[in-house]
Write a protein that holds these residues in place. Structure first.
Motif, short mmCIF file in Angstrom:
data_model
loop_
_atom_site.label_atom_id
_atom_site.label_comp_id
_atom_site.label_asym_id
_atom_site.label_seq_id
_atom_site.Cartn_x
_atom_site.Cartn_y
_atom_site.Cartn_z
N ALA A 1 3.94 -8.91 -1.32
CA ALA A 1 4.45 -9.04 -0.48
C ALA A 1 4.21 -6.83 -0.48
O ALA A 1 5.70 -6.66 0.05
CB ALA A 1 5.22 -8.46 -1.24
N SER A 2 3.62 -6.33 -0.84
CA SER A 2 3.07 -5.28 -1.13
C SER A 2 2.04 -5.13 0.36
O SER A 2 1.26 -5.19 1.01
CB SER A 2 2.08 -4.58 -2.15
N VAL A 3 2.54 -4.12 1.22
CA VAL A 3 2.13 -3.72 2.05
C VAL A 3 1.31 -2.09 2.01
O VAL A 3 1.13 -0.83 1.41
CB VAL A 3 2.45 -3.07 3.33
N GLN A 4 0.19 -1.57 2.22
CA GLN A 4 -0.73 -0.10 1.91
C GLN A 4 -1.95 -0.08 3.60
O GLN A 4 -2.22 -0.32 4.33
CB GLN A 4 -1.38 -0.57 0.88
N VAL A 5 -1.37 1.16 3.45
CA VAL A 5 -1.69 1.80 4.74
C VAL A 5 -3.16 2.66 4.58
O VAL A 5 -2.28 3.51 3.91
CB VAL A 5 -1.09 2.59 5.80
N TRP A 6 -4.15 2.96 4.51
CA TRP A 6 -5.35 3.73 4.24
C TRP A 6 -5.87 4.30 5.73
O TRP A 6 -5.59 4.28 6.61
CB TRP A 6 -6.66 3.22 4.18
N SER A 7 -6.09 5.82 5.15
CA SER A 7 -7.06 6.19 6.37
C SER A 7 -8.44 5.93 5.81
O SER A 7 -9.27 6.12 4.98
CB SER A 7 -6.91 8.31 5.76
N VAL A 8 -9.16 5.14 7.36
CA VAL A 8 -10.54 4.86 7.47
C VAL A 8 -11.37 6.21 7.52
O VAL A 8 -12.37 6.23 6.08
CB VAL A 8 -11.02 4.21 8.41
N ARG A 9 -11.31 6.99 7.42
CA ARG A 9 -12.46 8.10 7.45
C ARG A 9 -12.50 8.65 6.05
O ARG A 9 -13.52 8.95 5.30
CB ARG A 9 -12.12 9.25 8.20
N ASP A 10 -11.34 8.83 5.17
CA ASP A 10 -11.51 9.88 3.80
C ASP A 10 -10.97 8.50 2.49
O ASP A 10 -11.05 9.09 1.23
CB ASP A 10 -10.78 11.11 3.97
N GLN A 11 -10.54 7.50 3.23
CA GLN A 11 -10.67 7.16 2.36
C GLN A 11 -9.63 6.69 1.33
O GLN A 11 -9.33 5.92 -0.02
CB GLN A 11 -11.67 5.67 1.00
N ARG A 12 -8.16 7.17 2.03
CA ARG A 12 -7.18 7.68 0.68
C ARG A 12 -5.94 6.96 1.39
O ARG A 12 -5.47 6.63 2.39
CB ARG A 12 -6.78 9.03 1.45
N PRO A 13 -5.09 6.22 0.46
CA PRO A 13 -3.84 5.90 1.04
C PRO A 13 -2.69 7.02 1.58
O PRO A 13 -2.49 7.37 1.08
CB PRO A 13 -3.29 4.86 -0.44
N ARG A 14 -3.07 5.91 2.86
CA ARG A 14 -1.27 7.02 3.56
C ARG A 14 0.08 6.40 3.51
O ARG A 14 1.36 7.64 3.31
CB ARG A 14 -1.77 7.44 4.86
N ALA A 15 0.04 5.55 3.38
CA ALA A 15 1.67 5.29 3.40
C ALA A 15 1.83 3.67 2.32
O ALA A 15 1.18 2.66 2.55
CB ALA A 15 2.58 4.78 4.77
N HIS A 16 3.19 3.20 2.02
CA HIS A 16 3.16 2.18 1.25
C HIS A 16 4.54 1.09 1.74
O HIS A 16 6.21 2.01 1.98
CB HIS A 16 3.02 1.87 0.00
#
Length: 781
Positions: A728-743
């Protein structure tokens, strides 16, 4: 983060015949191209990738008489009008085109008609004939003389609108002719062509420099209006014969009321005589019973035409001076118009201009044929916006060929989301040509600042847009703005961002396809079904929804949300539809069936276009924006590992296979086509997310997750990737810098995920419900 052992390869058995529509373009609108002439008109229908001449159904001729006849208040047009003119000459009219733009009506059998209505009647009849070819054109391109002023051009456009066309544009006849085929010429870039157009009522000329661009450069243009067309030759031949006609009438006073009929007969005989002189030194033409034949020879034709041709040559020489050129700079002279076929024209021009002459392949149809070639390149006449970097931003455009234009119509509504390259508005430039204004980047319409038919200038702020967020603008803890309970098996956001489709499983053998408003979650329609829906896909225009149904029979259905009880079409399948997506051109729907079958079906009929077998279980599908590349993900039947087949529909040798440690659950190309996201994993085992750079097929973002990942999507600009895991976890990443941005969290085991078309919201469907999260402050609105 760790890398995954993926490697390129070639997929076997993936020879899919490519669809015929242009890659990545919307289906072309049917266009009617009309050369509205003084005496005759011709028309070409552009539809289905073909150019078709619209013939006169009464005679089968390539041209129509530009004539009308008032039959008790009803206008007959073309050959039907010609057939009736002898019944009542006062109800018949031809050669009214030069009066377009005049405020004075004309009388037909005592009834007043604005000239624009007569022109509209001709256009309406041409459109009706085009419908018989199987298409109803909504766009009109109509040619106008180069001498037409703004009032005449406006009246021509008004006539097109009265005839029911949505988009109307005008094109100068010489520019149109420059695109036509000519005998013995193949114009090269930089050639200067003198277009010599001798029509029935007018003479037009233009100096045109051919370029690689869609629109040749008009260096100078001009013309001679009244009394400078081929009909002046007809009038002179009639005048030669008039003494004999008057003598005949004097001897038959009881037939004096036939004066009008006699005038028409003499005019027609003069045309016939002129044509016969093209093949003989002298000729005769029948006029009427009891009258001698009208006769003439080429010497008389030369004498009659000399003043006319002298005037046309003087006009051409003036254009050469106006363009600061000499005759030596002219590559060739293109001869068009029915009058240019007279045998005396070519020798006269060769002597006085001294430049190579190139008769059009068909002098009468040269304008409409060239205009149809020009109209076929409408997609190239598009200007992207000048986009500043603000989140809520004004959109401005730098206009070509002049600094002003008039808005024809908006193609987007306030609140609509749009992708990069989408056409937002259609405008009319100063030369009367239609031109599209497109979006440089994806966004959503906040407000329009221009009304139809309103003038604007280069740099004017005519639309306010909301662009997708950059990764730094995404909130780490998104706020949930909507939620409702449901057992979700599939979901899809419409391309315009206005609707959300959700498939909900009600019981073991019953489900419902529900369409809701994307902002308020208000239900728009529902469609109960027996079975299970695993895949949903919106058409590119957001008007229809396709869903794959697994029941006693495996099938795909097309639904109109405005009439949910009616199925537009049904397509039977060899296995359950696991994934659906429409190709960018909108003509085909791609379907991945679980047993490894890949199909393209016609989006209009549901009939299978092509089918091929994939040597793996197919669980996921995505279409590249080029419309020629498909990614099909699943698991290898023998090893149980994951496989993504990247299939090139044009060239099988460019296809490749990406391998994964566990079965693929979802794949998604970014809207710009630069990346491909793949997620998967075994139930209860380790999962993965990998994002590939499609230019080199190298992994640019890799993440592992326990347990498996079930769903993935990318933002409209490809900057963000969102993935959901079975915990049930949802993650949002920045494609360019590979950093997670939101959960965020899903309502149970997730089955589908989508970033909305404007990039500001995240929608997650799961076994216990739907949750919509605002990724930015704008997403809360």
């Amino acid at each position: 983060m760790s890398s995954s052992p993926h490697g390129p390869g070639v997929v076997g058995g993936a020879g899919v015949t490519p669809p015929p529509e242009p890659a990545g373009r919307p289906p072309a609108q049917a266009v009617l191209v009309v050369d509205l002439g003084t005496t005759t008109s011709s028309s070409v229908l552009l539809a289905g990738g073909e150019r078709r001449l619209v013939k006169d159904p009464s005679t089968g001729r390539d041209w129509w008489p530009t004539s009308v006849f008032d039959e008790g208040g009803r206008l007959l047009v073309g050959s039907a009008a010609e057939d009736r003119k002898g019944d009542n000459p006062r109800a018949y009219l031809t050669e009214f085109k030069p009066r377009l733009g005049s405020d004075s009506p004309v009388l037909l059998d005592g009834r007043p008609y604005p000239v624009v209505e007569l022109a509209a009647a001709v256009l309406r009849e041409l459109r009706s004939a085009a419908r018989q070819l199987g298409f109803d054109p909504g766009r009109l391109l109509i040619t106008v003389p180069v001498s037409a002023d703004e009032k005449q051009r406006a009246a021509t456009i008004d006539a097109g609108r009265l005839a029911g066309f949505t988009d109307v544009e005008v094109l100068a006849e010489p520019v149109a002719a420059a695109h036509s085929q000519a005998v013995g010429s193949r114009w090269a870039d930089g050639d200067v062509v003198l277009v010599y157009d001798l029509g029935g009522g007018t003479f037009d000329a233009a100096l045109v420099r051919m370029t690689d661009a869609v629109q040749p450069e008009v260096l100078a243009q001009g013309g001679l209006a009244e009394n400078h067309g081929a009909r002046e030759v007809d009038a002179a031949l009639v005048q030669d014969f008039r003494p004999q006609a008057e003598a005949w009438l004097a001897g038959h006073r009881s037939r004096a009321d036939e004066q009008d009929l006699l005038e028409q007969a003499m005019a027609q005989a003069a045309v016939t005589l002129k044509h016969r002189l093209s093949a003989a030194e002298d000729a005769r033409a029948y006029v009427s019973l009891g009258l001698p034949h009208m006769s003439a020879d080429r010497d008389r034709l030369r004498q009659i035409t000399a003043p006319l041709l002298r005037g046309t040559v003087n006009c051409c020489l003036a254009l050469v001076d106006q363009a600061h050129l000499t005759l030596d700079d002219i590559t060739g002279v293109l001869l068009i118009g029915g009058g240019s076929r007279m045998p005396v024209v070519a020798p006269y021009l060769a002597h006085h201009l001294g430049r190579p002459l190139h008769p059009a392949a068909d002098a009468v149809l040269a304008v409409v044929e060239g205009a149809s070639r020009w109209a076929a390149d409408m997609a190239a006449r598009c200007t992207p916006s000048d986009a500043p970097p603000d989140l809520v931003r004004p959109l401005r455009w730098t206009l070509p060929r002049g600094d002003r234009a008039v808005l024809g119509r908006w193609l987007v509504e306030p609140g609509d989301a749009y992708s990069a390259g989408s056409t937002l508005a259609r405008v009319r430039l100063v030369d009367g040509a239609l031109h599209d204004l497109s979006a440089r980047e994806p966004g959503r319409v906040v407000q329009r600042h221009l009304d139809k038919d309103q003038q604007f200038f280069t740099g004017d702020w005519i639309l306010t847009s909301l662009r997708p967020p950059i990764p730094a603008e995404v909130r780490g803890s998104p706020r949930m703005v909507r939620s409702w309970a449901a057992r979700v098996t599939a979901l899809a956001c419409s391309p315009n961002g206005r609707r959300l489709a959700v498939a909900e499983q009600e019981s073991t053998d019953r489900c419902t396809v529900r369409v809701v408003d994307a902002d308020s979650a208000r239900e728009i329609c529902q469609r109960p079904e027996r079975g299970r829906v695993r895949a949903l896909a919106w058409t590119r225009d957001s008007a229809h929804l396709a869903f794959g149904l697994s029941s006693q029979e495996q099938s795909v259905h097309l639904l109109d949300p405005e009439n949910p009880a009616i199925t537009v079409w049904t397509s039977r399948l060899p296995g359950a539809a696991q994934a659906l997506e429409f190709l960018p051109g909108g003509q085909y729907l791609a379907i991945a069936c679980g047993q490894g079958s890949l199909r393209l079906v016609d989006a209009g009929t549901g009939r299978t276009h092509t089918a091929t077998e994939i040597p793996t279980w197919s669980a996921a599908l995505s279409v590249h924006p080029d419309g020629r590349t498909l990614a099909v993900g699943g698991d290898d039947n023998e090893s149980g590992s994951g496989v993504t087949h990247v299939i090139d529909l044009d060239d099988e040798q460019r296809s490749r296979t990406l391998t994964h440690t566990a079965p693929v659950r979802a794949v998604r190309f970014s809207p710009d086509g630069r990346s491909l996201a793949v997620v998967g994993g075994e139930a209860g085992g380790r999962g993965y997310l990998d994002v590939y750079d499609t230019s080199a097929w190298s992994v640019i973002l890799a993440s592992t997750h326990r347990p498996s990942m079930r769903a993935v999507d990318l933002s409209p600009d490809g900057a963000l990737v969102a993935a959901a895991g079975s915990d049930a976890s949802v993650q949002v990443w920045s494609v360019r810098d590979q950093r997670p941005r939101a959960h965020a969290t899903a309502a149970g085991d997730p089955t589908a995920i989508a970033i909305t078309s404007d990039g500001h919201r995240l929608v997650v469907g799961a076994q216990e419900g739907v949750r919509i999260w605002a990724l930015t402050h704008e997403g809360e609105a």
